[in-house]
Every structure is written in C-alpha cells, then in structure tokens.
Write a protein that holds these residues in place. Structure first.
Motif, PDB file in Angstrom:
ATOM      1  N   PRO A 590      25.057 -76.627  12.694  1.00  0.00           N
ATOM      2  CA  PRO A 590      25.892 -77.810  12.942  1.00  0.00           C
ATOM      3  C   PRO A 590      27.079 -77.913  12.002  1.00  0.00           C
ATOM      4  CG  PRO A 590      23.830 -78.421  11.857  1.00  0.00           C
ATOM      5  CD  PRO A 590      23.712 -76.970  12.214  1.00  0.00           C
ATOM      6  N   ASN A 591      26.992 -77.249  10.847  1.00  0.00           N
ATOM      7  CA  ASN A 591      28.058 -77.349   9.858  1.00  0.00           C
ATOM      8  C   ASN A 591      29.309 -76.578  10.266  1.00  0.00           C
ATOM      9  OD1 ASN A 591      28.865 -78.282   7.134  1.00  0.00           O
ATOM     10  ND2 ASN A 591      28.956 -76.087   6.687  1.00  0.00           N
ATOM     11  N   CYS A 592      29.122 -75.471  11.018  1.00  0.00           N
ATOM     12  CA  CYS A 592      30.282 -74.644  11.392  1.00  0.00           C
ATOM     13  C   CYS A 592      30.377 -74.459  12.908  1.00  0.00           C
ATOM     14  CB  CYS A 592      30.237 -73.286  10.684  1.00  0.00           C
ATOM     15  SG  CYS A 592      28.769 -72.284  11.058  1.00  0.00           S
ATOM     16  N   LYS A 593      29.780 -75.369  13.648  1.00  0.00           N
ATOM     17  CA  LYS A 593      29.760 -75.276  15.113  1.00  0.00           C
ATOM     18  C   LYS A 593      31.152 -75.485  15.678  1.00  0.00           C
ATOM     19  CE  LYS A 593      27.310 -77.251  19.104  1.00  0.00           C
ATOM     20  NZ  LYS A 593      26.265 -78.217  19.504  1.00  0.00           N
ATOM     21  N   THR A 594      31.514 -74.664  16.641  1.00  0.00           N
ATOM     22  CA  THR A 594      32.805 -74.788  17.310  1.00  0.00           C
ATOM     23  C   THR A 594      32.618 -74.523  18.795  1.00  0.00           C
ATOM     24  OG1 THR A 594      35.101 -74.018  17.334  1.00  0.00           O
ATOM     25  CG2 THR A 594      33.425 -72.364  16.940  1.00  0.00           C
ATOM     26  N   GLU A 595      33.507 -75.069  19.612  1.00  0.00           N
ATOM     27  CA  GLU A 595      33.413 -74.901  21.059  1.00  0.00           C
ATOM     28  C   GLU A 595      34.515 -73.990  21.568  1.00  0.00           C
ATOM     29  OE1 GLU A 595      33.444 -78.684  22.997  1.00  0.00           O
ATOM     30  OE2 GLU A 595      31.335 -79.088  22.560  1.00  0.00           O
ATOM     31  N   TYR A 596      34.274 -73.363  22.712  1.00  0.00           N
ATOM     32  CA  TYR A 596      35.279 -72.532  23.364  1.00  0.00           C
ATOM     33  C   TYR A 596      35.003 -72.518  24.861  1.00  0.00           C
ATOM     34  CZ  TYR A 596      31.653 -68.903  23.607  1.00  0.00           C
ATOM     35  OH  TYR A 596      30.510 -68.205  23.887  1.00  0.00           O
ATOM     36  N   LEU A 597      36.020 -72.180  25.636  1.00  0.00           N
ATOM     37  CA  LEU A 597      35.871 -72.115  27.083  1.00  0.00           C
ATOM     38  C   LEU A 597      35.268 -70.771  27.481  1.00  0.00           C
ATOM     39  CD1 LEU A 597      39.166 -73.712  28.477  1.00  0.00           C
ATOM     40  CD2 LEU A 597      36.838 -74.590  28.701  1.00  0.00           C
ATOM     41  N   ALA A 598      34.260 -70.812  28.324  1.00  0.00           N
ATOM     42  CA  ALA A 598      33.651 -69.569  28.814  1.00  0.00           C
ATOM     43  C   ALA A 598      34.676 -68.793  29.640  1.00  0.00           C
ATOM     44  CB  ALA A 598      32.421 -69.887  29.652  1.00  0.00           C
ATOM     45  N   SER A 599      34.705 -67.482  29.456  1.00  0.00           N
ATOM     46  CA  SER A 599      35.644 -66.638  30.195  1.00  0.00           C
ATOM     47  C   SER A 599      35.248 -66.574  31.668  1.00  0.00           C
ATOM     48  CB  SER A 599      35.649 -65.235  29.597  1.00  0.00           C
ATOM     49  OG  SER A 599      34.412 -64.601  29.845  1.00  0.00           O
ATOM     50  N   PRO A 600      36.197 -66.261  32.549  1.00  0.00           N
ATOM     51  CA  PRO A 600      35.867 -66.136  33.985  1.00  0.00           C
ATOM     52  C   PRO A 600      34.757 -65.128  34.245  1.00  0.00           C
ATOM     53  CG  PRO A 600      38.247 -66.177  33.667  1.00  0.00           C
ATOM     54  CD  PRO A 600      37.636 -66.087  32.303  1.00  0.00           C
ATOM     55  N   GLY A 612      32.865 -76.142  37.066  1.00  0.00           N
ATOM     56  CA  GLY A 612      34.202 -76.369  36.536  1.00  0.00           C
ATOM     57  C   GLY A 612      34.438 -75.559  35.276  1.00  0.00           C
ATOM     58  N   LYS A 613      35.165 -76.146  34.327  1.00  0.00           N
ATOM     59  CA  LYS A 613      35.407 -75.471  33.060  1.00  0.00           C
ATOM     60  C   LYS A 613      34.157 -75.584  32.187  1.00  0.00           C
ATOM     61  CE  LYS A 613      40.431 -75.984  32.884  1.00  0.00           C
ATOM     62  NZ  LYS A 613      41.593 -76.508  32.112  1.00  0.00           N
ATOM     63  N   VAL A 614      33.557 -74.446  31.897  1.00  0.00           N
ATOM     64  CA  VAL A 614      32.315 -74.433  31.118  1.00  0.00           C
ATOM     65  C   VAL A 614      32.648 -74.263  29.651  1.00  0.00           C
ATOM     66  CG1 VAL A 614      30.115 -73.281  30.738  1.00  0.00           C
ATOM     67  CG2 VAL A 614      31.045 -73.463  33.059  1.00  0.00           C
ATOM     68  N   ARG A 615      32.204 -75.214  28.842  1.00  0.00           N
ATOM     69  CA  ARG A 615      32.423 -75.143  27.396  1.00  0.00           C
ATOM     70  C   ARG A 615      31.131 -74.674  26.732  1.00  0.00           C
ATOM     71  NH1 ARG A 615      37.262 -77.210  26.176  1.00  0.00           N
ATOM     72  NH2 ARG A 615      36.816 -76.961  23.960  1.00  0.00           N
ATOM     73  N   LEU A 616      31.237 -73.606  25.954  1.00  0.00           N
ATOM     74  CA  LEU A 616      30.104 -73.074  25.204  1.00  0.00           C
ATOM     75  C   LEU A 616      30.343 -73.286  23.709  1.00  0.00           C
ATOM     76  CD1 LEU A 616      29.556 -69.726  27.137  1.00  0.00           C
ATOM     77  CD2 LEU A 616      28.508 -71.947  27.579  1.00  0.00           C
ATOM     78  N   SER A 617      29.319 -73.071  22.924  1.00  0.00           N
ATOM     79  CA  SER A 617      29.425 -73.281  21.479  1.00  0.00           C
ATOM     80  C   SER A 617      28.966 -72.047  20.724  1.00  0.00           C
ATOM     81  CB  SER A 617      28.571 -74.488  21.054  1.00  0.00           C
ATOM     82  OG  SER A 617      28.968 -75.659  21.722  1.00  0.00           O
ATOM     83  N   LYS A 618      29.434 -71.922  19.500  1.00  0.00           N
ATOM     84  CA  LYS A 618      28.982 -70.876  18.587  1.00  0.00           C
ATOM     85  C   LYS A 618      29.274 -71.318  17.162  1.00  0.00           C
ATOM     86  CE  LYS A 618      33.272 -68.168  18.709  1.00  0.00           C
ATOM     87  NZ  LYS A 618      33.870 -66.831  18.986  1.00  0.00           N
ATOM     88  N   GLY A 619      28.665 -70.656  16.202  1.00  0.00           N
ATOM     89  CA  GLY A 619      28.906 -70.955  14.799  1.00  0.00           C
ATOM     90  C   GLY A 619      29.856 -69.948  14.189  1.00  0.00           C
TER      91      GLY A 619
END
Length: 695
Positions: A590-600, A612-619
């Motif tokens: 949770p301290n370094c979590k960031t979101e990004y849009l999933a690629s096609p 729709g636009k799928v947002r995924l997360s990673k650290g």
C-alpha cells in the motif's frame, strides 16, 4: 495474436529445489522461471541447463522471468550476458521481465540494460525501464538544473562567482547552500555525463567484489566496488572525474572502470562499517527498542563450554534486534546460516526469502550459542540436530519461536519459525475468501459428518484455514479433537494432541484412539499415508466431521491422490463432502501502490472488453516492502462440493481429464479465476497470480 498457453502444472510431490527452472513454451517464445536468487552455483547451473535444453529444442527466443529473483551477483550477470550471446549466435535473443527495482538498478549500474532488454510482461516489444542516461555534455550541469526548473539562474551566477573566489566545485557550493539536494545534483550530473546515479541500499553491492579492493585504497579514494562483469568494474564514486584514482584501481585489479554516481555520505558509511555487515542492514542494531524481553530460558548457573562472545552485550543485542525486526516485519521464518566466507541472516517474508544481514563469520558460533541458551538447549552439542522453543515479549505481545538447528559443512544452520499467537488465529470471515467461497466453506462445515480436505503446497495457509474452521465450529456442545504435528496454537475447549513419532505415536495410531473419545469433530493435521487416509474415511462414514490437509496442486487432485494412496473409490465417494484448494499470493504494497491502464493485449487476453478502461495496480518498490512491490499476503481459493455427478466419477475411478471436464461443465471457479478477480480489485498483480498458480 497467439494465445498464451498455461504452463504445465508442477507436481508438489516432485520436490522442486530452489534452483529448479520452470520452462514454458508460449507461441514462438520460451519463458524460463528461475526460483530464488541468481547468486549461487546451483541456481546458475540450472539456468544454463534450461537454456541449453531450449537451444537443443530449437527454441532461440527466450524470456527469463525474474519474478522470484530478488538478488543477482556478478557471476549471475555474467551468466545472463553469456547466455544472451550464445542465443544471438543462433539468431535468437534473450530478454528479462518482471525484474524487481533492485535488479533493475543492478542492470543499470553495470550497463547490462544496454545489452539485455528488460521488457513488459505482456509485450516483448514494450520496454519496462528506461535505458541508461545519454551523455549530454553540450549543456553544463548548471544549465541542466535551470532547464529542469530546479534552481533559479541567478543562483547559478552566484555559485560561479563563489567558485572563482574559493576554488570549490560548483556542485559543492550549490549543495552546501541548500539550493538543491545532493540527490538532485548528482542525478543531473549523471544525465550530463551519461552515468547512472543510485542510492546505496541493501543488495546493491556484491560482497565478493567489494573485498577485491584493499580497504585502505577504497578509503583513500572514497569509492565502493559494486559489481564486476567480464572485467568491467561498476565503481561507486561521488567524483566521476577522478581519472587518476580510476587508473590506479584499473592497474591494481586489472579491469576497466565503469563509474556510478553515489552520495559521498553513502560511500563513507559503507566503507566505515566493519566487514560486509553494512551491505545488508546492520542498521537493525541501531533500531533496537527497549520493549524486548526474553521470557523463557534464562541463563543457567552451571553451563560450561559456551563461547565467551555469546554472553557479551553486542551478541545479545544482535540476536534481540534480529528477532524484534522479524516480528515487526511479520516474518514467518528466520534463517541463520554459515557458509565458507560469511554468515547470512535471511527473513522469509510473504513466502520469499530476503537477505537482511551478513554478520562476520566468527560471530556465527556465538549467535547460535546465544539462541540455544534462550531455548534451554545443550550449547556444547554441535554435531546433532536440536529442536527447542523460545518465548519473547516484544511490541506489546508474546511471540513464540520454534528453534531448529542442523549441523552442516561450515557449522550449524538455525531456523526460527515465528509464531505470533495474537495474529494467526482467524475467523472464517477474515480469511479473505470471496463471498461465494465463504458461503460454500460454511455449508461444508455445517454438515454433521463427512470428510473435508484442504489442499495446497507447503506454506499455502492450509493450517490457518483449518484453525479458522475449528474456531467456527467450537462450542461447549461439541467435542472437538485435533491431531497435529506439532501443535502450533492453543485453542480453548478444543482437545489438542501432538504426534510423537519417536515413541511410535503416529497420525494413524493417534486417530484410532481419538475415535474412542466420542468426538464430534476431528482435525487431522495431514494425511500422509494409506492407513491415516483409510481411518479418516471410515471416521467420516461413521458420523464424524473430519477435517484434514493434503498436498495436491488443485481441488480435483485430492480425489486421485486419495485413490492413489489406496482408499477404495466407493468409500471415498460417500465420505468426501468437499475439497478446498488454496494458495497465498502477495498483496500489493500500500505504501508504493500505483495504478495504470491495462494494455489492449491484456484486455483481449482475459476477455475484459466489456469492462471499458480497465485499471490495474502494481507496487513500484520501496523500503517498506524490501523493493519487491508487495507487502502481506491474501488467499485465493477453489472449492468443490461433492454432488452426485462427482460421486459417480469417483466410483468409476475417472481419469484426470474426465475430472477436469467435470470442473468446466459445472462452472466451478478455479484458483486462477479467483486470482484474476483479485487483480481486477487492485489487490495483487497478474504476474503474481501466474507465479503462484502455474508454478
């Protein structure tokens, strides 16, 4: 687009070693999954062998997935470079994916990122990290700072005037005035000179390379040798223009220097600390709180033979700080292991081992002796394995440590299992199951008789799930009896019994006697052999609710495993009421979590077009999560409730393919499906689900 094929499942019973390499063909590419760090001969030999097998099979496009690799040393880097060159000669290539932030920095400081691409997990043409900085000598460092908006032009003019008067370097003046931080200046200077800038942290120095340069020379020149790859030495320095010093080192070590920018304070601290302790977290000793108390195992009055160092304050403080840090970081196991040149302390956090400290080798016997004293064991016995128990009070709670020593070639290896009684017993609703799975689990537990099996590999949380089930069932109206090896946590009202193999009291023998104790619920820690399996099935058929664990890859594998052990299919079909398969996956920090849009490509692969636009997360990786991007774990589950269709298949001794078809035809959510739901919820990553479920 070629669909991704699922890697072949690895049988738990095959006993994979940490050096094992999983090999998976995906379209035109082959994915290799090393296990553990690329720092020892066994792991590197396994990687070389896997590449050789791929070349023999005419597979020349290789992706090395580093999701389970936390550390790479110089020899590991050379091995990757050589394997890449070997593949290029065959017209192929080698790329890496899922490199942790620390490994990326190691690639960057050694220049290996200029040779081997670090790519996106799902698109081999999409780079995951930037290349090393490009030399930009057309602009002065002051101009670059102004261009970046980091300093006002008039401040640069003032610094130039002061430089003319004092003779100091421009950077020294700007930093001393506080106009920019040292990190910002060095990063900008690195951009100008085309040299990477890094901050010193654990794992960023290869200890074997560090000791090649005489300490006196390193202190005088204020440099830290980091990694050496085929004669090119990555050398940390705060002065990248100290050409004379570089030439001296090149002559001494017969190598070529590759400068790396680092804060002078980091270099001085690394050089001033003794041995290699500084490279792996000796700061732990400085963080020792005052709330640590050893409850059991006070020093006896009549012991003899203990090393004098073990009774000295520094060793006691070191042991206390290791334990306290482990409790703070929610470590499950502490490994203290000797080797030929150094002692190593590793923590198992969220299922993976991290090296946190390397005390001097001469301290190892003292550390082991101190722990034996705390566990009330014989400190003079160093030839036989010993087991014991230590209880400490720290951070406001009591913590049990299971001590185990094993004599080896270079001394005794010690493993401490950390059992935090305040956090380990969970309610079923706190297991992290999806709502449908929680309801299915409770339906099974509400049955008055039958066999419920919890399956998964070692360390997948099976025992925790069983304890939560016992908590759910526990009441004064029921006689609940457990058979465990060993009893890890004590529960009120429940009658808990440890297995004692040394006196012939096995699971099977204990289970026979337990059934004479008028039980309503019986928990068997593990079904290991035919006799226990048969007695458990008979108990389930005669009106008892029996809970146990089994080592299989998935839920349906429990059926074939029980039959393979000799249980009659017609008995199993009547006794077994359900199977719960589970894994533990790492949660995003949770301290370094960031979101990004999933690629096609990812959206198409997993059928998310309607979302729709799928947002995924990673650290991103930070100090809180040991640069892994993950902190903590959560469970993913697969539950089968036995129905007439499954009973008919069991009686017919159906093949594995027929049982798998049953799962598909009855829309049973598999482990991977449950994991993908957690990915969409932003709790974990696709890479982590693939690592755990398909390996």
């Amino acid at each position: 687009m070629t669909p991704v094929s699922t890697p072949a499942a690895v049988n738990i019973e095959d006993g994979l070693t940490p050096a094992a390499i999983t090999r998976n063909r995906v379209g035109a590419m082959t994915h290799l999954f090393p296990r553990g760090n690329l720092t020892n001969d066994e792991a590197l030999e396994a990687l070389v062998q896997a590449v050789d097998e791929s070349i023999t099979a005419h597979e020349f496009q290789l992706i090395v997935d580093l999701v389970s690799v936390g550390q790479v040393n110089s020899r590991g880097l050379e091995t990757l470079f050589d394997l890449r060159q070997q593949l290029v000669r065959h017209g192929g290539w080698l790329k890496v994916t899922n490199a942790k932030p620390l490994v990326r920095d190691i690639f960057r400081v050694t220049g290996l990122d200029q040779v081997i691409d670090i790519v996106n997990s799902f698109n081999i043409d999409r780079p995951e990290v930037e290349k090393a900085p490009v030399r930009n000598e057309s602009l002065r460092v002051g101009d670059l700072l102004v261009e970046r908006g980091l300093i006002e032009p008039d401040k640069i003019e003032q610094a130039i005037e002061l430089q003319k008067k004092s003779g100091k370097r421009l950077g020294q003046i700007i930093i001393s005035k506080g106009w920019v931080s040292e990190d910002v200046f060095l990063d900008t200077l690195g951009e100008q000179l085309g040299i990477p800038f890094v901050v010193m942290r654990q794992g960023l120095v290869d200890p074997d390379v560090f000791v090649r340069l005489d300490a006196e020379v390193a202190q005088r020149l204020k440099v830290v040798p980091m990694f050496c790859v085929h004669g090119e030495l990555a050398l940390a320095t705060a002065d990248p223009q100290a050409i004379t010093g570089f030439r001296e080192i090149e002559e001494r070590l017969e190598c070529k220097i590759r400068p790396v920018l680092m804060r002078k304070s980091d270099i001085v601290k690394t050089l001033s600390d003794t041995g290699s302790d500084a490279l792996y977290g000796v700061e732990m000793l400085e963080e020792l709180d005052e709330d640590f108390e050893h409850i059991d195992g006070a020093l006896p009055d009549d012991y003899t033979g203990i090393d004098e160092m073990a009774a000295e304050s520094p060793v006691i403080n070191m042991v206390n700080s290791i334990i306290q840090r482990a409790v703070h970081d929610k470590v499950s196991d502490i490994h203290i292991e000797p080797s030929q040149k150094k002692c190593r302390v590793r923590f198992r956090i969220d299922g993976l081992l991290y090296e946190v400290m390397t005390p001097r080798m001469e301290l190892h016997p003292a550390l082991v002796s101190r722990l034996k004293v705390m566990a009330n064991l014989d400190i003079a016995e160093r030839r036989m394995p010993q087991d014991g128990r230590i209880q400490v009070h720290t951070q406001g709670r009591a913590v049990d440590l299971r001590f185990s020593s094993l004599p080896g070639l270079h001394g005794e290896k010690v493993v401490l299992r950390v059992l935090d009684r305040n956090q380990s017993i969970l309610d079923i609703d706190q297991l992290g199951m999806q709502a449908d799975n929680v309801n299915a689990y409770k339906r099974l537990l509400d049955r008055s008789y039958g066999l419920i099996l919890v399956t998964g590999p070692t360390g997948s949380g099976k025992t925790t799930s069983l304890y939560s089930a016992i908590n759910y069932l526990n009441s004064l109206e029921k006689n609940i009896v457990t058979i465990e090896d060993p009893v890890e946590y004590q529960l009120d009202i429940v009658n808990q019994n440890p297995v004692r193999e040394n006196i012939g009291l096995s699971f099977a023998k204990m289970l026979k006697h337990v059934l004479r104790q008028d039980p309503d619920v019986v928990m068997v820690g593990e079904i290991r052999e035919r006799e226990t399996a048969e007695i458990a099935v008979q108990a389930a058929l005669t009106g008892h609710l029996v809970l146990s664990t089994l080592h299989t890859n998935d839920s349906i594998g429990a059926v074939t495993r029980m039959i393979d052990m000799g249980v009659e299919p017609y008995l199993l079909s009547s006794a077994m009421i359900g199977v719960v398969a589970q894994r533990l996956v790492r949660a995003i920090c949770p301290n370094c979590k960031t979101e990004y849009l999933a690629s096609p490509e990812i959206v198409e692969r997993y059928g998310w077009q309607d979302k729709g636009k799928v947002r995924l997360s990673k650290g991103r990786g930070c100090a809180e999560c040991y640069d892994s991007g993950y902190r903590g774990r959560l469970g993913i589950h697969e539950i089968i409730e036995t129905d007439p269709d499954l009973q008919r298949l069991i009686i017919a001794n159906a093949s594995r393919d027929e049982l798998t078809d049953y799962l598909g035809s009855h829309d049973i959510r598999l482990l991977f499906d449950d994991g993908i739901d957690r990915v969409l919820e932003g709790q974990t990553t696709i890479e982590e689900i693939w690592r755990v479920v398909n390996s």
